[in-house]
Scaffold this active site. Sequence first.
Site, mmCIF file in Angstrom:
data_model
loop_
_atom_site.group_PDB
_atom_site.id
_atom_site.type_symbol
_atom_site.label_atom_id
_atom_site.label_comp_id
_atom_site.label_asym_id
_atom_site.label_seq_id
_atom_site.Cartn_x
_atom_site.Cartn_y
_atom_site.Cartn_z
ATOM 1 N N LYS A 138 19.523 19.544 46.033
ATOM 2 C CA LYS A 138 20.264 20.781 45.739
ATOM 3 C C LYS A 138 20.458 21.602 47.013
ATOM 4 O O LYS A 138 21.545 22.126 47.260
ATOM 5 C CB LYS A 138 19.504 21.604 44.679
ATOM 6 N N GLN A 192 12.827 25.458 39.239
ATOM 7 C CA GLN A 192 12.810 24.028 38.937
ATOM 8 C C GLN A 192 11.785 23.729 37.842
ATOM 9 O O GLN A 192 10.649 24.192 37.892
ATOM 10 C CB GLN A 192 12.486 23.236 40.221
ATOM 11 N N ASP A 246 21.416 27.792 36.079
ATOM 12 C CA ASP A 246 21.102 26.646 35.224
ATOM 13 C C ASP A 246 21.732 26.768 33.835
ATOM 14 O O ASP A 246 21.817 25.779 33.104
ATOM 15 C CB ASP A 246 19.582 26.550 35.020
HETATM 16 N N1 GUN Z 1 14.427 19.762 36.021
HETATM 17 C C1 GUN Z 1 15.176 18.689 35.696
HETATM 18 N N2 GUN Z 1 16.483 19.049 35.604
HETATM 19 C C2 GUN Z 1 16.540 20.365 35.874
HETATM 20 C C3 GUN Z 1 17.616 21.293 35.946
HETATM 21 O O1 GUN Z 1 18.790 20.986 35.726
HETATM 22 N N3 GUN Z 1 17.276 22.568 36.281
HETATM 23 C C4 GUN Z 1 15.991 22.932 36.512
HETATM 24 N N4 GUN Z 1 15.762 24.219 36.812
HETATM 25 N N5 GUN Z 1 14.980 22.106 36.458
HETATM 26 C C5 GUN Z 1 15.258 20.822 36.138
#
Ligand code: GUN
Length: 283
Positions: free
Chosen positions: A53, A97, A120
């Site tokens: 990311k 996350q 998100d």
């Molecule tokens: N863990 C796995 N996928 C995601 C996601 O799309 N966002 C977040 N914040 N954590 C994750």
Amino acid sequence: MATVIDGKALSKEIRAQVKDQVPALEKKYGKTPHLVVVLVGEDPASQSYVRAKERACERAGIRSTKLTKDPSISEEELINLVKSLNEDPDVHGILVQLPLPDHIDANKVIDTIEQKKDVDGFHPLNIAALQIGTPGVLPATPKGIMTMLESINVDLQGKKALIVGRSNIVGKPIAQLLLRKHATVTIAHSRTKDLKKECLDADVIIAAVGRAKMITGDMIKEGAVVIDVGVNRVDGKLIGDVDFESAKEKASFITPVPGGVGPMTIASLLQNTLECFEVLESK
Ligand code: GUN
């Protein structure tokens, strides 16, 4: 034999579009879009997602900050951190996350994120907006899946779409997005009686169950569109929820793992960061 939907290439196109938009936004608002990613602990998968990311932000000209916290951080400390990011006018996106350590209630943390900074799309107000169809932030993976479906011009109206998996991150939100496109939506899960029958009935299958190669070619109707959201690590390799080799003989379109939905999630996250930036800065 199916056409493979190249998520990597499509993601690259979207990331290039995002990159093109950033300078004009910076000029208009006198600020650079800024995403803050909070990573608690040292889960290797989470570390790798977060790295991806950050790299994508950097390449697109979006500022990103990673805040790494010790897994012993208390729920209250993490919530206070989110509150301080909510109040920071130079932060436009907050991503905590997941998963979080067991002693922290992830829902409480997500509830604390300012809705307009929830890149998100996990905040209850964004989930409500998705359900009702009012403006809000769409969760990145479902948004990326819809972009993929649009890229192949599949007409979803009246089609039978089967989602295998009922998670808050993928299964439930993608159901809403497919409904918006007038698909007839079924959600299957671990208690579904006859999964094969449900699959064979479907024109579109979204596999988001988290079990390697669970959906095999004999479960797929000739010509169905198959989207594989699975990321199962088996002997160090990433394996989807779909058995690609047998499924590609039946499907009309199929996504690979890796190189399918995964890169699209990141592209959608960048789009969401720009959307949040505009909403916040245009006030
Ligand atoms: N863990 C796995 N996928 C995601 C996601 O799309 N966002 C977040 N914040 N954590 C994750």
